[in-house]
Design a protein around this motif. Structure first.
Motif, PDB file in Angstrom:
ATOM      1  N   VAL A 126     -51.768   6.619  59.327  1.00  0.00           N
ATOM      2  CA  VAL A 126     -52.824   6.710  58.302  1.00  0.00           C
ATOM      3  C   VAL A 126     -53.281   8.165  58.230  1.00  0.00           C
ATOM      4  CG1 VAL A 126     -53.662   4.319  58.415  1.00  0.00           C
ATOM      5  CG2 VAL A 126     -54.648   6.029  59.945  1.00  0.00           C
ATOM      6  N   GLU A 127     -53.811   8.566  57.063  1.00  0.00           N
ATOM      7  CA  GLU A 127     -54.158   9.959  56.834  1.00  0.00           C
ATOM      8  C   GLU A 127     -55.331  10.389  57.733  1.00  0.00           C
ATOM      9  OE1 GLU A 127     -54.428   7.516  54.728  1.00  0.00           O
ATOM     10  OE2 GLU A 127     -53.153   7.827  52.967  1.00  0.00           O
ATOM     11  N   SER A 128     -55.495  11.716  57.819  1.00  0.00           N
ATOM     12  CA  SER A 128     -56.492  12.292  58.725  1.00  0.00           C
ATOM     13  C   SER A 128     -57.917  11.836  58.394  1.00  0.00           C
ATOM     14  CB  SER A 128     -56.438  13.828  58.631  1.00  0.00           C
ATOM     15  OG  SER A 128     -56.758  14.260  57.325  1.00  0.00           O
TER      16      SER A 128
ATOM     17  N   ALA B  12     -45.992  16.931  40.330  1.00  0.00           N
ATOM     18  CA  ALA B  12     -44.983  16.146  41.059  1.00  0.00           C
ATOM     19  C   ALA B  12     -45.537  14.790  41.473  1.00  0.00           C
ATOM     20  CB  ALA B  12     -44.501  16.917  42.290  1.00  0.00           C
ATOM     21  N   LYS B  13     -46.806  14.743  41.847  1.00  0.00           N
ATOM     22  CA  LYS B  13     -47.413  13.487  42.296  1.00  0.00           C
ATOM     23  C   LYS B  13     -47.933  12.631  41.146  1.00  0.00           C
ATOM     24  CE  LYS B  13     -50.421  13.140  45.618  1.00  0.00           C
ATOM     25  NZ  LYS B  13     -50.144  12.273  46.756  1.00  0.00           N
ATOM     26  N   GLY B  14     -48.122  13.258  39.974  1.00  0.00           N
ATOM     27  CA  GLY B  14     -48.798  12.559  38.893  1.00  0.00           C
ATOM     28  C   GLY B  14     -50.244  12.322  39.264  1.00  0.00           C
ATOM     29  N   ARG B  15     -50.850  13.342  39.905  1.00  0.00           N
ATOM     30  CA  ARG B  15     -52.201  13.186  40.449  1.00  0.00           C
ATOM     31  C   ARG B  15     -53.225  13.884  39.581  1.00  0.00           C
ATOM     32  NH1 ARG B  15     -53.730  13.969  46.662  1.00  0.00           N
ATOM     33  NH2 ARG B  15     -55.741  14.986  46.580  1.00  0.00           N
ATOM     34  N   PRO B  16     -54.394  13.269  39.375  1.00  0.00           N
ATOM     35  CA  PRO B  16     -55.443  13.922  38.589  1.00  0.00           C
ATOM     36  C   PRO B  16     -55.853  15.238  39.253  1.00  0.00           C
ATOM     37  CG  PRO B  16     -56.070  11.658  39.194  1.00  0.00           C
ATOM     38  CD  PRO B  16     -54.825  11.977  39.930  1.00  0.00           C
TER      39      PRO B  16
ATOM     40  N   PRO C  60     -51.133  17.379  50.030  1.00  0.00           N
ATOM     41  CA  PRO C  60     -51.561  15.988  49.931  1.00  0.00           C
ATOM     42  C   PRO C  60     -50.462  15.112  50.514  1.00  0.00           C
ATOM     43  CG  PRO C  60     -50.622  16.673  47.855  1.00  0.00           C
ATOM     44  CD  PRO C  60     -50.555  17.868  48.771  1.00  0.00           C
ATOM     45  N   SER C  61     -50.724  13.831  50.671  1.00  0.00           N
ATOM     46  CA  SER C  61     -49.680  12.918  51.095  1.00  0.00           C
ATOM     47  C   SER C  61     -48.549  12.970  50.053  1.00  0.00           C
ATOM     48  CB  SER C  61     -50.238  11.512  51.243  1.00  0.00           C
ATOM     49  OG  SER C  61     -51.005  11.157  50.104  1.00  0.00           O
ATOM     50  N   ALA C  62     -47.288  12.863  50.540  1.00  0.00           N
ATOM     51  CA  ALA C  62     -46.138  13.140  49.672  1.00  0.00           C
ATOM     52  C   ALA C  62     -45.660  11.911  48.902  1.00  0.00           C
ATOM     53  CB  ALA C  62     -45.000  13.741  50.507  1.00  0.00           C
ATOM     54  N   ASN C  63     -46.612  11.140  48.373  1.00  0.00           N
ATOM     55  CA  ASN C  63     -46.288   9.962  47.577  1.00  0.00           C
ATOM     56  C   ASN C  63     -46.645  10.207  46.119  1.00  0.00           C
ATOM     57  OD1 ASN C  63     -49.017   9.794  49.080  1.00  0.00           O
ATOM     58  ND2 ASN C  63     -49.370   8.659  47.177  1.00  0.00           N
ATOM     59  N   LEU C  64     -46.039   9.430  45.225  1.00  0.00           N
ATOM     60  CA  LEU C  64     -46.523   9.424  43.850  1.00  0.00           C
ATOM     61  C   LEU C  64     -47.946   8.891  43.884  1.00  0.00           C
ATOM     62  CD1 LEU C  64     -43.481   7.970  41.871  1.00  0.00           C
ATOM     63  CD2 LEU C  64     -44.388  10.302  41.746  1.00  0.00           C
TER      64      LEU C  64
ATOM     65  N   ARG D 122     -57.889   4.136  43.089  1.00  0.00           N
ATOM     66  CA  ARG D 122     -57.358   2.988  43.802  1.00  0.00           C
ATOM     67  C   ARG D 122     -56.047   3.409  44.471  1.00  0.00           C
ATOM     68  NH1 ARG D 122     -54.314  -2.119  41.984  1.00  0.00           N
ATOM     69  NH2 ARG D 122     -54.258  -3.230  43.961  1.00  0.00           N
ATOM     70  N   HIS D 123     -56.220   4.038  45.612  1.00  0.00           N
ATOM     71  CA  HIS D 123     -55.108   4.582  46.382  1.00  0.00           C
ATOM     72  C   HIS D 123     -54.269   3.483  46.994  1.00  0.00           C
ATOM     73  CE1 HIS D 123     -56.063   8.921  47.754  1.00  0.00           C
ATOM     74  NE2 HIS D 123     -55.666   8.846  46.521  1.00  0.00           N
ATOM     75  N   TYR D 124     -53.234   3.875  47.667  1.00  0.00           N
ATOM     76  CA  TYR D 124     -52.512   2.979  48.574  1.00  0.00           C
ATOM     77  C   TYR D 124     -52.203   1.654  47.922  1.00  0.00           C
ATOM     78  CZ  TYR D 124     -55.810   5.929  51.106  1.00  0.00           C
ATOM     79  OH  TYR D 124     -56.599   6.951  51.495  1.00  0.00           O
TER      80      TYR D 124
ATOM     81  N   PRO E 278     -48.526   3.824  48.339  1.00  0.00           N
ATOM     82  CA  PRO E 278     -48.920   4.020  49.739  1.00  0.00           C
ATOM     83  C   PRO E 278     -48.377   5.351  50.270  1.00  0.00           C
ATOM     84  CG  PRO E 278     -47.995   1.822  49.398  1.00  0.00           C
ATOM     85  CD  PRO E 278     -47.730   2.596  48.147  1.00  0.00           C
ATOM     86  N   SER E 279     -49.133   6.007  51.147  1.00  0.00           N
ATOM     87  CA  SER E 279     -48.689   7.274  51.726  1.00  0.00           C
ATOM     88  C   SER E 279     -47.390   7.069  52.501  1.00  0.00           C
ATOM     89  CB  SER E 279     -49.752   7.815  52.683  1.00  0.00           C
ATOM     90  OG  SER E 279     -50.904   8.187  51.981  1.00  0.00           O
ATOM     91  N   PRO E 280     -46.499   8.080  52.461  1.00  0.00           N
ATOM     92  CA  PRO E 280     -45.202   7.953  53.126  1.00  0.00           C
ATOM     93  C   PRO E 280     -45.294   8.206  54.627  1.00  0.00           C
ATOM     94  CG  PRO E 280     -45.315  10.009  51.871  1.00  0.00           C
ATOM     95  CD  PRO E 280     -46.649   9.345  51.735  1.00  0.00           C
TER      96      PRO E 280
END
Ligand code: TXA
Ligand code: MG
Length: 359
Positions: A182-184, A58-62, A145-149, A238-240, A153-155
């Motif tokens: 910002v995330e934990s 869903a995130k397209g995350r490695p 995880p943060s609910a972004n693609l 390269r997040h966010y 940027p994190s939602p």
């Protein structure tokens, strides 16, 4: 897939039946996005490898990037970990529930699909009442995880989650804007010396107060060279990243606080003018104290410079807004790197791909 949206506003009076359907989706191996005090999370059963796979899709995350298991009470920690080192015990006691994630040696119960193949597991007990209730009702730890693609940027609001996840997951729970933004903070307590892997609202100063010595993972401080491998695999991506090219302009704090004579503001205005003249759309990220000093471009204030809380709270939402406005360049002021400022600058520097102009 049709994504269901439900809204829950009164956190103090959440009843079981408001979250039964969401908990059922988690138990059935599906995905539910929900608010936490840091950012929105994309939740699935942390003990179900197939459910974890759906998160990555869903995130397209490695899939080498491990997930944080969220628990609702301290009793839920023991089954997930092989041991609880002293530093972990102290930090959990001081800051849970709250915006702190601890990395422990994992137990056999936690599948490698959740830990990205690692022998350690990241665990967090969030303080958000809705998150806690959802975890408790589901009866399993929730990987979130943060609910972004991946790469966005994190939602910090349900609208952001909807933009990225509509059609990809079973449900989004809209609980309004999150508190922190910002995330934990992530601390690895699985080794000899506790190590800060990601700065957040539980600051380095707070960690040192509680356990004394804390090492800082070099990946937090600067661009990753050939020889630096971050311990939090997620920190290498390269997040966010906003769609525009983000450039940070950094100098002495006293410079920004004297807008009339500030070389920082002058440099941002010069860069903005140059790009505008070339026909590009330009955004400027500034603060309440300085916003009147920028005559051109799309100006957005992160809030009062003396309130790190405001700046952290607004950061990701404004990066997303610039995406929506399709600006080509964003020029941003910088912030002192102590307390919450360390987390703010860590996210800004990563979003900028470490493109920093020092004055
Ligand atoms: O505030 C938060 O932590 C939010 C909310 C939803 O709780 N979650 C979040 O998750 O930020 P995510 O997946 O976007 O970031 C998790 C980070 C990644 O950088 C990952 O590499 C790291 O935690 N991580 C997870 N498990 C780890 C482990 N066993 N060892 C080292 N780093 C780990
Ligand atoms: Mg994330």
């Amino acid at each position: 897939m049709e994504t269901k949206l439900i809204q829950i506003e009164d956190f103090e009076n959440i009843t079981d039946d408001m979250l039964l359907e969401a908990a059922g989706i988690i138990q059935g191996g599906g995905l539910v996005a929900f608010p936490t005090e840091t950012v929105y999370g994309l939740g699935a059963n942390a003990l179900d490898e197939e459910a974890a796979k759906k998160i990555y899709a869903a995130k397209g995350r490695p899939s080498d990037n491990p997930l944080i298991a969220h628990i609702a009470s301290i009793e839920e920690l023991a089954p997930l970990v092989a041991e609880v080192p002293e530093a972990g015990r102290k930090l959990a006691k001081a800051y849970w529930p709250g915006p702190l994630t601890l990395v422990f040696p994992k137990s056999e119960k936690v599948p490698y699909g959740t830990t990205g193949g690692l022998e350690t597991v990241a665990v967090r007990m969030p303080s958000h009442p809705l998150a806690r209730k959802l975890i408790a009702l589901s009866g399993v730890p929730i990987a979130a995880p943060s609910a972004n693609l991946s790469g966005r940027p994190s939602p910090t609001r349900a609208e952001h989650v909807w933009q990225d996840m509509n059609g990809r997951i079973e449900m989004v729970i809209d609980g309004g804007a999150v508190c922190i933004g910002v995330e934990s903070t992530i601390v690895d307590v699985s080794g000899e010396v506790p190590t800060l892997l990601r700065p957040g609202a539980i600051t380095l100063e707070m960690l040192k107060d509680t356990i004394g010595g804390v090492e800082i993972d070099p990946a937090i401080l600067g661009p990753l060279g050939e020889d630096i491998k971050p311990k939090a695999p997620g920190m290498k991506y390269r997040h966010y990243a906003p769609k525009a090219e983000l450039v940070l302009v950094e100098g002495r704090e006293s410079e920004v606080m004297n807008p009339e004579s500030s070389n920082i503001i002058a440099e941002i205005n010069r860069l903005a003018a140059e790009r505008l003249q070339q026909g590009y759309q330009v955004g400027i990220l500034c603060t309440d104290e300085t916003r009147d000093c920028y005559p051109q471009g799309t100006i957005r204030s992160l809030g009062r410079r003396d309130s790190e809380q405001d700046v952290a709270h607004n950061l990701f939402a404004l990066l997303r807004e610039f995406d929506d406005l399709a600006v080509d360049y964003i020029f941003s002021e910088s912030f002192p790197q102590n307390h919450l400022g360390q987390a703010i600058m860590n996210r800004l520097m990563k979003a900028a791909g470490y493109h920093i102009i020092k004055i």
